[in-house]
Design a protein around this motif. Structure first.
Motif, PDB file in Angstrom:
ATOM      1  N   CYS A  13       0.829  -1.211   0.000  1.00 40.43           N
ATOM      2  CA  CYS A  13       0.000   0.000   0.000  1.00 40.43           C
ATOM      3  C   CYS A  13       0.862   1.259   0.000  1.00 40.43           C
ATOM      4  O   CYS A  13       0.522   2.260  -0.646  1.00 40.43           O
ATOM      5  N   LEU A  14       1.965   1.226   0.707  1.00 41.67           N
ATOM      6  CA  LEU A  14       2.854   2.376   0.758  1.00 41.67           C
ATOM      7  C   LEU A  14       3.579   2.577  -0.567  1.00 41.67           C
ATOM      8  O   LEU A  14       3.749   3.704  -1.034  1.00 41.67           O
ATOM      9  N   GLU A  15       3.979   1.486  -1.181  1.00 42.39           N
ATOM     10  CA  GLU A  15       4.731   1.571  -2.433  1.00 42.39           C
ATOM     11  C   GLU A  15       3.818   1.948  -3.611  1.00 42.39           C
ATOM     12  O   GLU A  15       4.236   2.669  -4.519  1.00 42.39           O
ATOM     13  N   PHE A  16       2.595   1.445  -3.578  1.00 39.70           N
ATOM     14  CA  PHE A  16       1.642   1.713  -4.669  1.00 39.70           C
ATOM     15  C   PHE A  16       0.467   2.529  -4.112  1.00 39.70           C
ATOM     16  O   PHE A  16      -0.667   2.055  -4.049  1.00 39.70           O
ATOM     17  N   SER A  17       0.748   3.761  -3.722  1.00 43.56           N
ATOM     18  CA  SER A  17      -0.281   4.595  -3.110  1.00 43.56           C
ATOM     19  C   SER A  17      -1.374   5.009  -4.098  1.00 43.56           C
ATOM     20  O   SER A  17      -2.465   5.422  -3.709  1.00 43.56           O
ATOM     21  N   ASP A  18      -1.071   4.904  -5.403  1.00 43.04           N
ATOM     22  CA  ASP A  18      -2.058   5.257  -6.422  1.00 43.04           C
ATOM     23  C   ASP A  18      -2.957   4.078  -6.798  1.00 43.04           C
ATOM     24  O   ASP A  18      -3.827   4.198  -7.647  1.00 43.04           O
ATOM     25  N   VAL A  19      -2.742   2.939  -6.150  1.00 43.50           N
ATOM     26  CA  VAL A  19      -3.558   1.743  -6.396  1.00 43.50           C
ATOM     27  C   VAL A  19      -4.335   1.416  -5.132  1.00 43.50           C
ATOM     28  O   VAL A  19      -3.748   1.315  -4.047  1.00 43.50           O
ATOM     29  N   TYR A  20      -5.647   1.251  -5.266  1.00 42.82           N
ATOM     30  CA  TYR A  20      -6.449   0.855  -4.113  1.00 42.82           C
ATOM     31  C   TYR A  20      -6.278  -0.637  -3.908  1.00 42.82           C
ATOM     32  O   TYR A  20      -6.442  -1.446  -4.828  1.00 42.82           O
ATOM     33  N   ILE A  21      -5.947  -1.015  -2.685  1.00 38.16           N
ATOM     34  CA  ILE A  21      -5.744  -2.426  -2.356  1.00 38.16           C
ATOM     35  C   ILE A  21      -6.701  -2.791  -1.227  1.00 38.16           C
ATOM     36  O   ILE A  21      -6.595  -2.272  -0.111  1.00 38.16           O
ATOM     37  N   GLY A  22      -7.639  -3.645  -1.527  1.00 32.50           N
ATOM     38  CA  GLY A  22      -8.620  -4.069  -0.537  1.00 32.50           C
ATOM     39  C   GLY A  22      -8.744  -5.581  -0.511  1.00 32.50           C
ATOM     40  O   GLY A  22      -8.311  -6.273  -1.443  1.00 32.50           O
ATOM     41  N   CYS A  23      -9.343  -6.087   0.553  1.00 28.08           N
ATOM     42  CA  CYS A  23      -9.460  -7.537   0.715  1.00 28.08           C
ATOM     43  C   CYS A  23     -10.849  -7.918   1.220  1.00 28.08           C
ATOM     44  O   CYS A  23     -11.496  -7.151   1.937  1.00 28.08           O
ATOM     45  N   HIS A  24     -11.291  -9.085   0.839  1.00 26.61           N
ATOM     46  CA  HIS A  24     -12.506  -9.647   1.432  1.00 26.61           C
ATOM     47  C   HIS A  24     -12.458 -11.163   1.302  1.00 26.61           C
ATOM     48  O   HIS A  24     -11.726 -11.708   0.466  1.00 26.61           O
ATOM     49  N   ARG A  25     -13.216 -11.833   2.135  1.00 27.31           N
ATOM     50  CA  ARG A  25     -13.300 -13.286   2.081  1.00 27.31           C
ATOM     51  C   ARG A  25     -14.671 -13.711   1.583  1.00 27.31           C
ATOM     52  O   ARG A  25     -15.682 -13.124   1.946  1.00 27.31           O
ATOM     53  N   ILE A  26     -14.681 -14.719   0.733  1.00 26.22           N
ATOM     54  CA  ILE A  26     -15.941 -15.266   0.257  1.00 26.22           C
ATOM     55  C   ILE A  26     -16.654 -15.975   1.399  1.00 26.22           C
ATOM     56  O   ILE A  26     -17.873 -15.938   1.520  1.00 26.22           O
ATOM     57  N   SER A  27     -15.904 -16.598   2.276  1.00 26.75           N
ATOM     58  CA  SER A  27     -16.420 -17.186   3.513  1.00 26.75           C
ATOM     59  C   SER A  27     -15.277 -17.187   4.516  1.00 26.75           C
ATOM     60  O   SER A  27     -14.114 -17.046   4.148  1.00 26.75           O
ATOM     61  N   ARG A  28     -15.598 -17.339   5.785  1.00 27.67           N
ATOM     62  CA  ARG A  28     -14.562 -17.283   6.802  1.00 27.67           C
ATOM     63  C   ARG A  28     -13.522 -18.383   6.615  1.00 27.67           C
ATOM     64  O   ARG A  28     -12.329 -18.185   6.841  1.00 27.67           O
ATOM     65  N   ALA A  29     -13.977 -19.539   6.140  1.00 28.05           N
ATOM     66  CA  ALA A  29     -13.049 -20.656   5.924  1.00 28.05           C
ATOM     67  C   ALA A  29     -12.541 -20.702   4.489  1.00 28.05           C
ATOM     68  O   ALA A  29     -11.677 -21.508   4.157  1.00 28.05           O
ATOM     69  N   GLY A  30     -13.089 -19.833   3.626  1.00 27.10           N
ATOM     70  CA  GLY A  30     -12.715 -19.868   2.223  1.00 27.10           C
ATOM     71  C   GLY A  30     -11.516 -19.001   1.923  1.00 27.10           C
ATOM     72  O   GLY A  30     -10.876 -18.432   2.827  1.00 27.10           O
ATOM     73  N   PRO A  31     -11.180 -18.850   0.637  1.00 27.58           N
ATOM     74  CA  PRO A  31      -9.991 -18.080   0.238  1.00 27.58           C
ATOM     75  C   PRO A  31     -10.170 -16.590   0.477  1.00 27.58           C
ATOM     76  O   PRO A  31     -11.279 -16.071   0.523  1.00 27.58           O
ATOM     77  N   LEU A  32      -9.060 -15.892   0.597  1.00 30.75           N
ATOM     78  CA  LEU A  32      -9.035 -14.442   0.699  1.00 30.75           C
ATOM     79  C   LEU A  32      -8.865 -13.880  -0.702  1.00 30.75           C
ATOM     80  O   LEU A  32      -8.037 -14.353  -1.476  1.00 30.75           O
ATOM     81  N   VAL A  33      -9.657 -12.848  -1.052  1.00 26.70           N
ATOM     82  CA  VAL A  33      -9.537 -12.197  -2.360  1.00 26.70           C
ATOM     83  C   VAL A  33      -8.944 -10.810  -2.151  1.00 26.70           C
ATOM     84  O   VAL A  33      -9.446 -10.019  -1.350  1.00 26.70           O
ATOM     85  N   VAL A  34      -7.835 -10.546  -2.850  1.00 28.08           N
ATOM     86  CA  VAL A  34      -7.189  -9.237  -2.803  1.00 28.08           C
ATOM     87  C   VAL A  34      -7.562  -8.486  -4.078  1.00 28.08           C
ATOM     88  O   VAL A  34      -7.345  -8.980  -5.192  1.00 28.08           O
ATOM     89  N   ASN A  35      -8.128  -7.309  -3.925  1.00 26.52           N
ATOM     90  CA  ASN A  35      -8.565  -6.500  -5.064  1.00 26.52           C
ATOM     91  C   ASN A  35      -7.613  -5.327  -5.254  1.00 26.52           C
ATOM     92  O   ASN A  35      -7.377  -4.555  -4.320  1.00 26.52           O
ATOM     93  N   LEU A  36      -7.080  -5.186  -6.454  1.00 27.84           N
ATOM     94  CA  LEU A  36      -6.195  -4.069  -6.777  1.00 27.84           C
ATOM     95  C   LEU A  36      -6.864  -3.242  -7.872  1.00 27.84           C
ATOM     96  O   LEU A  36      -7.163  -3.767  -8.951  1.00 27.84           O
ATOM     97  N   THR A  37      -7.104  -1.970  -7.598  1.00 28.94           N
ATOM     98  CA  THR A  37      -7.852  -1.125  -8.528  1.00 28.94           C
ATOM     99  C   THR A  37      -7.139   0.212  -8.708  1.00 28.94           C
ATOM    100  O   THR A  37      -6.687   0.825  -7.739  1.00 28.94           O
ATOM    101  N   GLY A  38      -7.053   0.669  -9.946  1.00 30.17           N
ATOM    102  CA  GLY A  38      -6.443   1.955 -10.237  1.00 30.17           C
ATOM    103  C   GLY A  38      -6.716   2.355 -11.667  1.00 30.17           C
ATOM    104  O   GLY A  38      -7.323   1.596 -12.433  1.00 30.17           O
ATOM    105  N   LYS A  39      -6.273   3.531 -12.065  1.00 30.07           N
ATOM    106  CA  LYS A  39      -6.487   3.995 -13.430  1.00 30.07           C
ATOM    107  C   LYS A  39      -5.290   3.727 -14.340  1.00 30.07           C
ATOM    108  O   LYS A  39      -5.404   3.843 -15.551  1.00 30.07           O
ATOM    109  N   ASP A  40      -4.160   3.394 -13.754  1.00 28.68           N
ATOM    110  CA  ASP A  40      -2.963   3.086 -14.535  1.00 28.68           C
ATOM    111  C   ASP A  40      -2.788   1.573 -14.552  1.00 28.68           C
ATOM    112  O   ASP A  40      -2.403   0.969 -13.551  1.00 28.68           O
ATOM    113  N   ASN A  41      -3.068   0.966 -15.692  1.00 29.81           N
ATOM    114  CA  ASN A  41      -3.032  -0.492 -15.786  1.00 29.81           C
ATOM    115  C   ASN A  41      -1.641  -1.043 -15.479  1.00 29.81           C
ATOM    116  O   ASN A  41      -1.501  -2.107 -14.851  1.00 29.81           O
ATOM    117  N   GLN A  42      -0.599  -0.330 -15.882  1.00 29.44           N
ATOM    118  CA  GLN A  42       0.762  -0.805 -15.620  1.00 29.44           C
ATOM    119  C   GLN A  42       1.051  -0.847 -14.129  1.00 29.44           C
ATOM    120  O   GLN A  42       1.701  -1.778 -13.642  1.00 29.44           O
TER     121      GLN A  42
END
Length: 487
Positions: free
Chosen positions: A434-463
């Motif tokens: 998060c500190l290195e890529f401050s222009d990219v939103y980094i969020g997380c959520h779980r599909i279920s408590r025992a299931g996998p963690l999903v990390v979402n990376l969102t921004g306007k610069d695809n690179q």
């Protein structure tokens, strides 16, 4: 009197109601003020011509109710002081009609050649004038805040403006001055070249100003140029827009139904580069809507509202919007015309409450694919969609309508990564990322408590998004993989 008998005998109940209200205002004015201290502002237009006959009818009924039977024949024409502000910009036919009309009805005419304010100042100094009948309608630019009896504005000569037809509408084409009026193409007679039908034959009252030439809006042109230049990446990066979404519905708060429109609109805004800062569900209560709108309208570029539209007791969204802006709800004749054409004879009330819109701040967003225009109040757009398919249609129309204010910016891009790592294991790496890529939103959520963690990376610069995803993947070789969506 023939006018009163004709209207009261017609089958149009709404017409009878509006007529009754208008002549009551006229009667009330004559009861409040001496006849010689009341005047009528007449300009030969359709509004003031209608008002002339309403004044005649109201004066007749006033005298009749007063028991002044002996003078009934003498009062039929109502010889009221009549003011005409003659302008060199008016069509000669308008001037001719004005003078012919006052002659026909025996109106004592006072012609003024100066501007309206200066003319009134001179008139009131010369003759005591306590009230003036004016043909103002609620859709007129100067009608904001006015009632049927409204004192003149601060800085103007003191008198009472009497507006009997404030809530009236019409289907005639509109005539301005010789400088801004052209023949209304919608009245063109195809059988004869360069021939036009009479103004009263305009069947769609929403298009009565189609014969006015449009003034160039330089600000809009600049916005258009900026919008059309969105292929320039540098320009797109500079545009940052934020929106709030307000969903009105007790049924959602009770758990009776689920809000799907809010989530769908978030995706649509995301796709045109807008950031959604706030989504709220509020009660079907005017104060709840007003408080939420007031909170959002000053912090975000645009506010969208779902729900609470219609004739039901719980449909209070527009009342809440009006309260948030500190204005009243007032009848909108253009919207009322749309409703009349859409509903036909299904509406049986004397007054269509659905045509009451926030006064002075409402703009109707038209589109050929919409049965009714969408309602925009400053930066608040009220959507009528009740399901996702309807939202798709309304959204496409909004994007196709420049007046909506939805400037398309560079869209956000997203990357979704899945992992079975625990939160404790991945947390330190994500914090550094998060500190290195401050222009990219980094969020997380779980599909279920025992299931996998999903990390979402969102921004306007695809690179930058790809670089952040690659660094996270390298940090946990073989333990992170790409997933198709954030579900």
């Amino acid at each position: 009197m023939e006018i009163d008998e004709a209207v009261r005998g017609c089958s149009d109940r709404r017409m009878r109601t509006k007529y009754g209200n208008a002549v009551y205002v006229v009667q009330r004015a004559f009861a409040l003020y001496p006849f010689e201290e009341v005047a009528f502002s007449f300009n030969g237009g359709k509004d003031s011509t209608v008002l002339l006959h309403l004044i005649r009818a109201g004066y007749y009924l006033y005298k009749k109710d007063a028991g002044d039977v002996a003078q009934m024949d003498a009062v039929k024409n109502c010889p009221l002081r009549t003011i005409y502000f003659e302008s060199p910009c008016a069509f000669p036919e308008i001037n001719s009609f004005t003078y012919e009309t006052v002659s026909t009805y025996g109106l004592p005419l006072e012609t003024i050649h100066s501007d309206f304010k200066s003319g009134l100042e001179g008139l009131l100094k010369e003759k005591p004038t306590k009230a003036i009948f004016i043909g103002t309608r609620i859709g007129d630019p100067n009608a904001v805040g006015q009632e049927q009896f409204s004192p003149s504005s601060p800085g103007w000569p003191p008198f009472m403006r009497v507006n009997p037809i404030l809530d009236w509408s019409y289907r005639y084409t509109s005539i301005g001055s010789i400088h801004d009026t052209v023949p209304n193409a919608l009245l063109s007679d195809s059988s004869t070249e360069k021939s036009f039908r009479p103004a009263y034959m305009l069947t769609d009252g929403r298009l009565e100003r189609a014969g006015r030439t449009k003034k160039t809006n330089h600000k809009m042109e600049m916005n258009s140029v900026a919008s059309n230049g969105m292929n320039n990446i540098e320009g797109e990066q500079m545009i940052s827009r934020a929106a709030s979404i307000i969903v009105v519905g007790d049924e959602i708060l009770f758990g009776t139904t689920e809000d799907k429109l809010g989530a769908a609109l978030c995706k649509k805004l995301h796709a045109i580069g807008w950031r959604v800062s706030h989504v709220a569900v509020v009660r079907n209560e005017i104060d709840s809507v007003a408080e939420e709108v007031e909170r959002c309208k000053s912090t975000d570029d645009m506010v969208f509202i779902f729900g609470g539209l219609g004739p039901l007791h719980s449909d209070i969204s527009l009342a809440g919007v009006a309260k948030a802006f500190g204005v009243r709800l007032a009848p909108d004749e253009e919207f009322e015309d749309y409703l009349s054409q859409l509903m036909g004879n299904n509406y049986t009330g004397d007054r269509n409450e659905m045509a009451l819109l926030p006064e002075g701040i409402t703009e109707l967003l038209h589109h050929k694919k919409l049965p009714l225009p969408l309602i925009k109040c400053r930066n608040v757009i009220t959507l009528a969609a009740t399901n996702v398919d309807e939202l798709d249609t309304e959204w496409d129309c909004l994007l196709d309508t420049q007046e909506s204010g939805l400037v398309q910016a560079k869209p956000f891009v997203s990357k979704h990564l899945g992992t079975t790592l625990s939160d404790v294991q991945i947390a330190p790496v994500l914090a550094k990322l998060c500190l290195e890529f401050s222009d990219v939103y980094i969020g997380c959520h779980r599909i279920s408590r025992a299931g996998p963690l999903v990390v979402n990376l969102t921004g306007k610069d695809n690179q930058r998004v790809e670089a952040a995803a690659e660094k996270l993947t390298r940090s946990f070789e073989g333990q992170i993989s790409q997933v198709d969506s954030c579900k």
